[in-house]
Design a protein around this motif. Structure first.
Motif, PDB file in Angstrom:
ATOM      1  N   ILE A 328       1.426  -1.275  -0.248  1.00 20.34           N
ATOM      2  CA  ILE A 328       0.036   0.123   0.156  1.00 20.34           C
ATOM      3  C   ILE A 328       0.834   1.180  -0.179  1.00 20.34           C
ATOM      4  CG2 ILE A 328      -2.125   1.495   1.298  1.00 20.34           C
ATOM      5  CD1 ILE A 328      -2.873  -1.192   2.428  1.00 20.34           C
ATOM      6  N   GLU A 329       0.719   1.915  -1.023  1.00 27.54           N
ATOM      7  CA  GLU A 329       1.563   3.536  -1.285  1.00 27.54           C
ATOM      8  C   GLU A 329       0.847   4.145   0.485  1.00 27.54           C
ATOM      9  OE1 GLU A 329       2.281   7.162  -4.700  1.00 27.54           O
ATOM     10  OE2 GLU A 329       0.535   5.501  -4.444  1.00 27.54           O
ATOM     11  N   THR A 330       2.447   4.411   0.841  1.00 29.45           N
ATOM     12  CA  THR A 330       1.845   5.321   1.916  1.00 29.45           C
ATOM     13  C   THR A 330       3.214   6.222   2.301  1.00 29.45           C
ATOM     14  OG1 THR A 330       1.078   3.179   3.530  1.00 29.45           O
ATOM     15  CG2 THR A 330       2.201   4.994   4.983  1.00 29.45           C
ATOM     16  N   TYR A 331       2.786   7.361   3.205  1.00 25.30           N
ATOM     17  CA  TYR A 331       3.820   8.562   3.586  1.00 25.30           C
ATOM     18  C   TYR A 331       3.103   9.285   4.704  1.00 25.30           C
ATOM     19  CZ  TYR A 331       3.796   8.633  -1.881  1.00 25.30           C
ATOM     20  OH  TYR A 331       3.768   8.210  -3.632  1.00 25.30           O
ATOM     21  N   LEU A 332       4.307   8.990   4.997  1.00 27.27           N
ATOM     22  CA  LEU A 332       4.985   9.409   6.503  1.00 27.27           C
ATOM     23  C   LEU A 332       5.711  10.870   7.178  1.00 27.27           C
ATOM     24  CD1 LEU A 332       4.478   8.432   9.972  1.00 27.27           C
ATOM     25  CD2 LEU A 332       6.731   6.920   9.391  1.00 27.27           C
ATOM     26  N   VAL A 333       4.383  11.545   7.796  1.00 29.55           N
ATOM     27  CA  VAL A 333       4.903  12.566   8.115  1.00 29.55           C
ATOM     28  C   VAL A 333       5.436  12.755   9.352  1.00 29.55           C
ATOM     29  CG1 VAL A 333       3.946  15.641   7.769  1.00 29.55           C
ATOM     30  CG2 VAL A 333       3.212  13.751   6.252  1.00 29.55           C
ATOM     31  N   PRO A 334       6.616  13.216   9.225  1.00 23.98           N
ATOM     32  CA  PRO A 334       7.331  13.007  10.800  1.00 23.98           C
ATOM     33  C   PRO A 334       7.298  14.163  11.039  1.00 23.98           C
ATOM     34  CG  PRO A 334       9.328  12.800   9.731  1.00 23.98           C
ATOM     35  CD  PRO A 334       8.130  12.771   8.378  1.00 23.98           C
ATOM     36  N   THR A 335       8.601  14.430  12.691  1.00 24.90           N
ATOM     37  CA  THR A 335       8.563  16.021  13.214  1.00 24.90           C
ATOM     38  C   THR A 335       9.989  16.555  12.381  1.00 24.90           C
ATOM     39  OG1 THR A 335       9.760  14.610  14.693  1.00 24.90           O
ATOM     40  CG2 THR A 335       7.992  15.837  15.087  1.00 24.90           C
ATOM     41  N   ASN A 336      10.363  15.643  11.261  1.00 19.61           N
ATOM     42  CA  ASN A 336      11.704  15.595  11.042  1.00 19.61           C
ATOM     43  C   ASN A 336      10.999  16.953   9.679  1.00 19.61           C
ATOM     44  OD1 ASN A 336      12.196  12.775  11.051  1.00 19.61           O
ATOM     45  ND2 ASN A 336      13.857  14.213  11.035  1.00 19.61           N
ATOM     46  N   SER A 337       9.631  16.967   9.849  1.00 19.31           N
ATOM     47  CA  SER A 337       9.286  18.441   8.392  1.00 19.31           C
ATOM     48  C   SER A 337       8.260  18.997   8.922  1.00 19.31           C
ATOM     49  CB  SER A 337       7.708  17.557   7.290  1.00 19.31           C
ATOM     50  OG  SER A 337       8.578  16.322   6.360  1.00 19.31           O
ATOM     51  N   THR A 338       8.253  18.615  10.213  1.00 23.42           N
ATOM     52  CA  THR A 338       7.514  19.571  10.805  1.00 23.42           C
ATOM     53  C   THR A 338       7.929  20.116  11.783  1.00 23.42           C
ATOM     54  OG1 THR A 338       6.447  18.248  12.421  1.00 23.42           O
ATOM     55  CG2 THR A 338       5.112  18.077  10.209  1.00 23.42           C
ATOM     56  N   ASP A 339       9.106  20.377  12.484  1.00 21.12           N
ATOM     57  CA  ASP A 339      10.038  21.090  13.197  1.00 21.12           C
ATOM     58  C   ASP A 339      10.079  22.053  13.004  1.00 21.12           C
ATOM     59  OD1 ASP A 339      10.012  19.278  15.951  1.00 21.12           O
ATOM     60  OD2 ASP A 339      11.934  21.010  15.687  1.00 21.12           O
ATOM     61  N   MET A 340      10.790  22.510  11.574  1.00 16.41           N
ATOM     62  CA  MET A 340      10.342  24.297  11.196  1.00 16.41           C
ATOM     63  C   MET A 340       9.446  24.280  10.802  1.00 16.41           C
ATOM     64  SD  MET A 340      13.596  23.886  13.020  1.00 16.41           S
ATOM     65  CE  MET A 340      14.291  25.248  12.342  1.00 16.41           C
ATOM     66  N   ALA A 341       8.270  23.395  10.650  1.00 18.11           N
ATOM     67  CA  ALA A 341       7.205  24.233   9.908  1.00 18.11           C
ATOM     68  C   ALA A 341       6.454  25.718  10.941  1.00 18.11           C
ATOM     69  CB  ALA A 341       6.490  23.348   9.530  1.00 18.11           C
ATOM     70  N   LYS A 342       6.725  27.057  11.162  1.00 17.29           N
ATOM     71  CA  LYS A 342       6.491  27.179  12.062  1.00 17.29           C
ATOM     72  C   LYS A 342       5.428  28.029  11.529  1.00 17.29           C
ATOM     73  CE  LYS A 342      10.743  26.959  14.628  1.00 17.29           C
ATOM     74  NZ  LYS A 342      12.153  27.208  14.932  1.00 17.29           N
ATOM     75  N   VAL A 343       4.543  28.647  13.038  1.00 17.16           N
ATOM     76  CA  VAL A 343       3.498  30.042  12.180  1.00 17.16           C
ATOM     77  C   VAL A 343       4.949  31.057  12.474  1.00 17.16           C
ATOM     78  CG1 VAL A 343       1.817  31.495  12.639  1.00 17.16           C
ATOM     79  CG2 VAL A 343       1.594  28.588  12.824  1.00 17.16           C
ATOM     80  N   GLN A 344       4.406  32.349  11.533  1.00 17.35           N
ATOM     81  CA  GLN A 344       5.261  33.443  12.660  1.00 17.35           C
ATOM     82  C   GLN A 344       4.155  34.404  12.402  1.00 17.35           C
ATOM     83  OE1 GLN A 344       7.402  33.575   8.244  1.00 17.35           O
ATOM     84  NE2 GLN A 344       9.198  33.080   9.527  1.00 17.35           N
ATOM     85  N   GLY A 345       4.364  35.490  13.070  1.00 22.42           N
ATOM     86  CA  GLY A 345       3.537  36.599  13.558  1.00 22.42           C
ATOM     87  C   GLY A 345       3.211  37.340  12.383  1.00 22.42           C
ATOM     88  N   SER A 346       3.459  36.989  11.084  1.00 25.93           N
ATOM     89  CA  SER A 346       3.168  37.657   9.944  1.00 25.93           C
ATOM     90  C   SER A 346       1.891  37.262   9.137  1.00 25.93           C
ATOM     91  CB  SER A 346       4.201  37.810   8.853  1.00 25.93           C
ATOM     92  OG  SER A 346       5.054  36.626   8.438  1.00 25.93           O
ATOM     93  N   THR A 347       2.074  35.964  10.013  1.00 26.74           N
ATOM     94  CA  THR A 347       0.516  34.427   9.756  1.00 26.74           C
ATOM     95  C   THR A 347      -0.409  35.072   9.617  1.00 26.74           C
ATOM     96  OG1 THR A 347       2.420  32.748   9.482  1.00 26.74           O
ATOM     97  CG2 THR A 347      -0.034  32.287   9.091  1.00 26.74           C
ATOM     98  N   ILE A 348      -0.244  35.649  11.598  1.00 26.78           N
ATOM     99  CA  ILE A 348      -1.846  36.196  11.354  1.00 26.78           C
ATOM    100  C   ILE A 348      -2.534  37.179  11.044  1.00 26.78           C
ATOM    101  CG2 ILE A 348      -2.609  37.608  13.337  1.00 26.78           C
ATOM    102  CD1 ILE A 348      -0.556  36.107  15.053  1.00 26.78           C
TER     103      ILE A 348
END
Length: 489
Positions: A328-348
């Motif tokens: 089964i084709e599977t894609y795992l999204v670990p903290t390696n991808s998300t750990d630097m994906a931060k919400v910035q003040g400019s996002t608000i």
């Protein structure tokens, strides 16, 4: 064996992409008709298994609900650090708000891969749930925890099924409490009006059970199109599905996308990387449990552990193996991808700019509330104080589904091992201690060999592109909400 490769353009995109630029007229704007989102005739169904208990779940749900290429067929709410009832109602409110009115919402499984007497769904009965083993003669398997109120130890999930929240052992009280109200903003989302969009379970009593995996398998049988299975919580229910499915049902799964795990020796979890934690950055090796600066990042506790895998490591291992063995084709999204994906003040600010949609305005207020809760910015860099722990976890997983090409994903293919609980710890006089607890339970690593298809681990993404995609999709007026929050001037 590890095979690193860059995702070629469009490799994950299925079906045509309908533009998200036009505004769909709402004939029922002034009437009693519910707003109905526009979906493509060939929209692909999604079976979503998650806990829906934090800000990233809510925003990810908005992103997928708006997309005309996908329809959410079934939402399965897993236990997490807040109640199933809260998660289910978050799903109901957001889906109806964005015109997704036909999704079935059920409770996730209580137990791991074995057949059990207690399942998921149904009306409450009078008999309270007790803590007998789910399978006679077989001990329940889950992470150990502190003693119960009187006589012994309880299974983590089963105890939570009684309405006693144990996940707070992994989530500090202020975060848990704020997550339960979406940081004091959940009242800004209009309440669902449909009767079938009101959750009646999780009242601390037993159910006339219908097993969650059976409902999922029945859904697979009836679907004409092959669905995407999207997993953003623990893997308990998914493991049970894979364990009980026949060959035809397994073949119906188009692909699986899941958020979970973290791998050391890959960015950002390398010794010299400017990672999220203060102190010795080499000690934060892929985990996101107790990694906030207030806990002290030089501690060994949970440095390797990601929340979704930690809550049921046995089911995680079982699911990873079954996905590979069944090709089964599977894609795992670990903290390696998300750990630097931060919400910035400019996002608000970007979300709240002129002509923002209600969902963009709401998300701006949600992120503002998180920022206020955490006390502002660190070091004047314009990023949230939540930089130290909060990420776009499930939001990134949603964008892996919706915009894989935009993310410029860096994939590593391989077989995955999950560290399991040491049996000696489970049998000790103090089976759970939040300080000395083995910090590698739930740790994910690559295995040298395995059977079947290698899983694709999304080891890196373009974080700026991910933030931009999130903002643009929430602000797009196609399939937007018709009422809701207005942006502050």
């Amino acid at each position: 064996m590890k095979l690193k490769r860059w995702l070629s353009a469009g490799a994950l995109i299925l079906g045509s992409f309908a533009t998200l630029a036009s505004c769909h007229a709402d004939n029922g704007r002034h009437g009693k008709r519910l707003h109905q989102a526009t979906k493509n005739e060939d929209a692909q169904p999604i079976i979503w298994i998650g806990d829906f208990n934090n800000f990233d779940d809510a925003v990810a749900l908005m992103l997928i609900a708006k997309d005309p290429r996908y329809t959410l067929e079934l939402a399965v709410v897993e236990d997490s650090f807040n109640t199933v009832a809260h998660g289910a109602n978050t799903v109901y409110n957001i889906l109806e708000w964005l015109g997704n009115n036909d999704t079935k919402v059920i409770r996730g499984a209580y137990f791991a891969t074995e057949e059990v007497a207690y399942g998921a769904n149904g009306k409450a009965s009078s008999a309270p749930v007790n803590d007998d083993n789910a399978v006679t003669g077989r001990d329940d398997y889950q992470l150990p925890n502190s003693s119960d109120f009187s006589t012994g130890t309880w299974n983590l999930e089963r105890r939570n099924a009684m309405g006693i929240n144990l996940y707070g052992q992994y989530v500090p009280g202020p975060w848990r409490d704020n997550g339960s109200t979406l940081y004091g903003t959940d009242h800004l989302i209009p309440r669902a009006k449909q009767e079938h969009y009101r959750y009646q379970g999780n009242n601390g009593v037993s159910f006339n059970f219908e097993l969650a995996e059976d409902i999922i398998l029945e859904t697979l049988d009836k679907l004409e199109q092959r669905p995407v299975v999207f997993n953003t919580g623990k893997l308990t229910t998914l493991a049970r599905v894979l364990g009980k499915a026949n060959e035809e049902q397994l073949a119906k799964i188009d692909r699986v996308i899941m958020m979970g795990g973290g791998f050391e020796n890959y960015e950002p979890f390398t010794e010299n990387h400017q990672a999220a934690c203060f102190g010795d950055k080499s000690r934060n090796l892929g985990g996101n449990i107790f990694s906030h600066p207030s806990f002290g990042c030089d501690s060994d506790f949970s440095t390797h552990q990601e929340f979704n895998i930690l809550l049921d490591p046995l089911s995680a291992q079982w699911a990873f193996n079954a996905l590979s063995e069944n090709d089964i084709e599977t894609y795992l999204v670990p903290t390696n991808s998300t750990d630097m994906a931060k919400v910035q003040g400019s996002t608000i600010e970007a979300l709240a700019k002129r002509r923002a949609t209600p969902e963009a305005c709401y998300t701006s207020k949600l992120l503002s509330s998180i920022r206020e809760f955490e006390g502002g910015d660190f070091q004047g860099n314009g990023d949230f104080a939540m930089d130290a722990v909060i990420r776009l976890w499930d939001i990134i997983a949603a964008l892996v589904l919706l915009e894989p090409e935009t993310l410029e994903m860096d994939l590593v293919a391989g077989f995955i091992e999950v560290d399991q609980l040491n049996a000696g710890l489970a049998d000790s006089m103090t089976p759970y201690d939040p300080i000395s607890f083995d910090p590698t339970v739930g740790k994910t690593t690559f295995a040298e060999n395995g059977e079947g298809l290698e899983l694709n681990v999304v080891m890196g993404i373009n974080h700026d592109a991910a933030r931009t995609a999130m903002i643009e999709r929430l602000r797009d007026r196609f399939n937007s909400a018709r009422k809701g929050s207005r942006c502050r001037l």
